[in-house]
Design an enzyme around this catalytic site. Structure first.
Site, PDB file in Angstrom:
ATOM      1  N   ARG A   1      16.688  31.914 -34.734  1.00 62.77           N
ATOM      2  CA  ARG A   1      17.086  33.239 -34.230  1.00 62.77           C
ATOM      3  C   ARG A   1      18.528  33.120 -33.742  1.00 62.77           C
ATOM      4  O   ARG A   1      18.792  32.409 -32.766  1.00 62.77           O
ATOM      5  CB  ARG A   1      16.140  33.646 -33.084  1.00 62.77           C
ATOM      6  CG  ARG A   1      16.432  35.008 -32.500  1.00 62.77           C
ATOM      7  CD  ARG A   1      15.485  35.328 -31.363  1.00 62.77           C
ATOM      8  NE  ARG A   1      15.732  36.641 -30.818  1.00 62.77           N
ATOM      9  CZ  ARG A   1      16.676  36.905 -29.919  1.00 62.77           C
ATOM     10  NH1 ARG A   1      17.443  35.937 -29.454  1.00 62.77           N
ATOM     11  NH2 ARG A   1      16.845  38.143 -29.475  1.00 62.77           N
TER      12      ARG A   1
ATOM     13  N   LYS B   1      23.203  30.306 -25.987  1.00 59.67           N
ATOM     14  CA  LYS B   1      22.611  30.294 -24.651  1.00 59.67           C
ATOM     15  C   LYS B   1      23.391  29.428 -23.683  1.00 59.67           C
ATOM     16  O   LYS B   1      24.221  28.612 -24.071  1.00 59.67           O
ATOM     17  CB  LYS B   1      21.124  29.917 -24.730  1.00 59.67           C
ATOM     18  CG  LYS B   1      20.320  31.118 -25.270  1.00 59.67           C
ATOM     19  CD  LYS B   1      18.843  30.954 -25.224  1.00 59.67           C
ATOM     20  CE  LYS B   1      18.209  32.268 -25.715  1.00 59.67           C
ATOM     21  NZ  LYS B   1      16.792  32.138 -26.005  1.00 59.67           N
TER      22      LYS B   1
HETATM   23  N1  HH2 Z   1      15.790  34.841 -26.707  1.00 52.84           N
HETATM   24  C1  HH2 Z   1      16.214  36.063 -26.284  1.00 52.84           C
HETATM   25  C2  HH2 Z   1      15.529  37.213 -26.645  1.00 52.84           C
HETATM   26  N2  HH2 Z   1      14.451  37.163 -27.467  1.00 52.84           N
HETATM   27  N3  HH2 Z   1      12.928  35.883 -28.744  1.00 52.84           N
HETATM   28  C3  HH2 Z   1      12.481  34.699 -29.171  1.00 52.84           C
HETATM   29  N4  HH2 Z   1      11.410  34.622 -29.970  1.00 52.84           N
HETATM   30  N5  HH2 Z   1      13.106  33.532 -28.822  1.00 52.84           N
HETATM   31  C4  HH2 Z   1      14.201  33.513 -28.007  1.00 52.84           C
HETATM   32  O1  HH2 Z   1      14.718  32.412 -27.706  1.00 52.84           O
HETATM   33  C5  HH2 Z   1      14.696  34.768 -27.526  1.00 52.84           C
HETATM   34  C6  HH2 Z   1      14.011  35.958 -27.914  1.00 52.84           C
HETATM   35  C7  HH2 Z   1      17.423  36.132 -25.409  1.00 52.84           C
HETATM   36  O2  HH2 Z   1      18.595  36.184 -26.183  1.00 52.84           O
HETATM   37  P1  HH2 Z   1      19.382  37.540 -26.543  1.00 52.84           P
HETATM   38  O3  HH2 Z   1      18.512  38.500 -27.277  1.00 52.84           O
HETATM   39  O4  HH2 Z   1      20.621  37.200 -27.267  1.00 52.84           O
HETATM   40  O5  HH2 Z   1      19.818  38.111 -25.142  1.00 52.84           O
HETATM   41  P2  HH2 Z   1      19.243  39.249 -24.203  1.00 52.84           P
HETATM   42  O6  HH2 Z   1      17.843  38.886 -23.811  1.00 52.84           O
HETATM   43  O7  HH2 Z   1      20.192  39.230 -23.025  1.00 52.84           O
HETATM   44  O8  HH2 Z   1      19.262  40.549 -24.953  1.00 52.84           O
END
Ligand code: HH2
Length: 339
Positions: free
Chosen positions: A314, A279
């Protein structure tokens, strides 16, 4: 004013006889930090804890999606999106998503599949598109014999329902079941575990000058209220995972305060998840602009979370995190060493 209690988690083998086990996991504590909105933090012995909080802190957490929580668990991220902040467009074709999912299943304890980016500024994806991105990948993984538990990362009931029908085991909702009123019923009817994450505002506006009175206590209160709400809708607390939502309406200072204070969330009596992988705050603090080069900083944060008893990590870099965890667990004498 209410008091909040944060266990000071230790993992050393030299443990006083009156130390309390943390959530049936690898940590223990004999002191807690008492936090209040109207007074400075104060250290106090764990034996002075109110009985209800003490019971919640020490109770072993039952398995979630078949995963025992006596060791940290890796949730490997599979974003089937064109625009996710670090891996968007890499796995949005079905063959690429399936191949990535099969590889991730080799190292991760659970896969988290998402079809809507929630990065700052992202727009809502229509339900049909989100289902078309995620359900076939879940069905394809199951058809290929992948038995690793699968989590569906969605705010929408119809997407969650389609994912569960395709073989998913857990609903991970970054809006903590506040976005779609039907979502909680999908979880309750299917009897599946859920992850409730804190976010301030929606992805479009969440990074516009987020403010809190006390970020750690405000996020705790929000999650406590959401746990109570989904419990009232029929879900069992033992099947709820809570997550402070790193980067969702938070400044760098907010993220750091939440990570430093993570063990507070064990007081909710739920397993705790942290999603800090790659992040932006890691890039800011480490001076790394490119998201997919933030693996080392992400692992540093993951190990700090494990030191506070966090059960789910995660992550994008599942293999690298697994390697770091193996060493961490061996050093904590949690891993069987045969040589
Ligand atoms: N962060 C993201 C998405 N889902 N779910 C949980 N429980 N906790 C988190 O911190 C979290 C999440 C965002 O990260 P990412 O999936 O890599 O990116 P994007 O939302 O751009 O797909």
């Amino acid at each position: 004013m209410a008091s909040y209690y944060r266990p000071i988690v230790q993992t050393d083998a030299a443990r006083p006889p009156d130390a309390l086990p943390l959530a049936g996991g690898w940590g223990w504590f004999d002191h807690v930090e008492e936090l209040r909105r109207d007074a400075p933090p104060r250290l106090m012995p764990a034996r002075s804890l109110p009985p209800e909080i003490r019971a919640r802190l020490i109770a072993p957490r039952p398995a979630i999606a078949g995963l025992t929580l006596d060791q940290p668990r890796i949730m490997g991220i599979l974003n089937v999106t064109p625009d996710s902040f670090s891996d968007g467009g890499r796995f949005d074709r079905p063959e690429a998503a399936l191949a990535r999912g099969r590889a991730l299943a080799e190292v991760a304890d659970i896969l988290d599949i998402g079809g809507e980016s929630t990065r700052p500024g992202a727009a809502v994806v229509p339900v049909e598109d989100e289902i078309a991105r995620t359900a076939p990948v879940i069905a394809g993984l199951r058809a290929a014999g992948v038995r690793t538990p699968i989590s569906i990362d969605t705010r929408k009931a119809a997407v969650a329902r389609a994912a569960l029908e395709a073989g998913a085991d857990l609903i991970n909702d970054v809006a903590a079941f506040t976005f779609d009123p039907g979502q909680v019923q999908v979880a309750a009817r299917a009897g599946v575990p859920v992850c409730l994450m804190h976010a301030r505002g929606d992805p479009i506006t969440m990074q516009d000058d987020p403010r809190y009175d006390n970020v750690l206590l405000d996020v705790y209160d929000f999650l406590a209220a959401r746990v109570a709400a989904v419990e009232a809708a029929g879900l069992s607390r033992s099947q709820i995972v809570v997550d402070p939502g790193i980067g969702f309406g938070k400044t760098v200072a907010h993220n750091l305060a939440l990570i430093r204070g993570l063990s507070l969330f064990h007081g909710l009596g739920c397993a705790v998840l942290l999603g800090a992988s790659r992040k932006r705050f890691i890039g800011t603090l480490a001076g790394v602009a490119q998201a997919d080069r933030r693996g080392p900083g992400s692992i540093a944060v993951a190990l700090a979370a494990v030191a506070q008893g966090v059960q789910f990590l995660r992550v994008h870099d599942a293999a690298e995190t697994r390697q770091a965890l193996r060493l961490d667990m061996a050093l904590k004498k949690m891993e069987q060493i045969d040589d």
